[in-house]
Design an enzyme around this catalytic site. Structure first.
Site, mmCIF file in Angstrom:
data_model
loop_
_atom_site.group_PDB
_atom_site.id
_atom_site.type_symbol
_atom_site.label_atom_id
_atom_site.label_comp_id
_atom_site.label_asym_id
_atom_site.label_seq_id
_atom_site.Cartn_x
_atom_site.Cartn_y
_atom_site.Cartn_z
ATOM 1 N N SER A 130 3.299 10.377 -32.370
ATOM 2 C CA SER A 130 2.924 9.410 -31.227
ATOM 3 C C SER A 130 4.573 9.300 -30.697
ATOM 4 O O SER A 130 5.584 9.551 -31.356
ATOM 5 C CB SER A 130 2.622 8.041 -31.604
ATOM 6 O OG SER A 130 2.645 7.249 -30.781
ATOM 7 N N ASP A 131 4.521 8.999 -29.173
ATOM 8 C CA ASP A 131 5.809 8.472 -28.784
ATOM 9 C C ASP A 131 5.564 7.280 -27.611
ATOM 10 O O ASP A 131 4.487 7.169 -27.159
ATOM 11 C CB ASP A 131 6.394 9.649 -27.925
ATOM 12 C CG ASP A 131 7.872 9.274 -27.397
ATOM 13 O OD1 ASP A 131 8.637 9.282 -28.216
ATOM 14 O OD2 ASP A 131 8.011 9.294 -26.086
ATOM 15 N N GLN A 132 6.515 6.418 -27.653
ATOM 16 C CA GLN A 132 6.394 5.318 -26.906
ATOM 17 C C GLN A 132 7.496 5.148 -25.879
ATOM 18 O O GLN A 132 8.804 5.082 -26.596
ATOM 19 C CB GLN A 132 5.921 4.146 -27.461
ATOM 20 C CG GLN A 132 5.981 2.755 -26.765
ATOM 21 C CD GLN A 132 5.697 1.348 -27.577
ATOM 22 O OE1 GLN A 132 6.717 1.050 -28.441
ATOM 23 N NE2 GLN A 132 4.306 1.170 -27.842
#
Length: 208
Positions: A86-88
């Site tokens: 994931s990345d945010q």
């Protein structure tokens, strides 16, 4: 437990304590692996991500989440594993915000949220290591804020954690919670991993 629905082991490709905590709370046991990549070397539309602020946030986070998966796949090759990466990023007034570079910048970030909400853009990628099947989705959420007193900001800075967060805020810190306004979207999405999206992707990835 939710984990009984899955025959495959789940690996979280992140050392984030916040994402691990969200999975634990949802009854999704997992192992963790660090996905150490040079995020600025990742390309979006064929162009290097030298300056993240100039990129489309959905394309950016998805590209980085997929790059993290690619980094970890050789270590997991041949195993019955569902790999979550994931990345945010945080977006404010159509601009991507990085982790604050100074306490002054962090104070300015928190002050600005009094007039416009902070928006989180979170990409989740789940890869079935055995079959190679990969599914993904990007989730958005917004957090509005009430004015945060200067003395509270000072306490937050002394704690230090918000300096490690994109956009300079943590919605689950007890100090900031009294000053949270309305939220649009899921709280866990703002914290770092939208669990409903993650569950759906795990189910899709394990299907033949």
């Amino acid at each position: 437990l939710f984990s009984s629905a899955f025959a495959m082991k789940i690996v979280l490709g992140s050392q984030s304590k916040w994402r691990r905590r969200l999975l634990d709370a949802a009854g999704i046991p997992c192992e963790q692996m660090a996905a150490d990549i040079d995020e600025k070397a990742v390309t979006v539309g064929g162009k290097p991500v030298a300056e993240r602020v100039d990129c489309d946030p959905e394309q950016l986070t998805l590209a980085i989440a997929k790059a993290k998966a690619e980094k970890l796949l050789p270590e997991l090759r041949g195993q019955d594993v569902l790999l979550i990466t994931s990345d945010q990023v945080v977006v404010y007034n159509n601009q991507i915000r990085e982790k604050p570079e100074s306490e002054a910048e962090c104070r300015a970030y928190l002050k600005s949220y009094e007039t416009q909400p902070a928006e989180t853009v979170t990409a989740v990628v789940v890869t079935n290591v055995r079959s190679g099947k990969q599914v993904s989705q990007v989730d958005r959420a917004k957090q509005h804020f009430k004015p945060v007193p200067e003395e509270v900001v000072t306490q937050l800075l002394q704690e230090g954690s918000i300096m490690q967060c994109c956009g300079g805020f943590m919605n689950d810190d007890p100090l900031i919670m009294p000053y949270l306004g309305p939220r649009e979207g899921a709280e866990d999405s703002i914290t770092g991993l939208p669990i409903a999206v993650t569950k759906l992707l795990l189910q899709q990835a394990e299907e033949p």
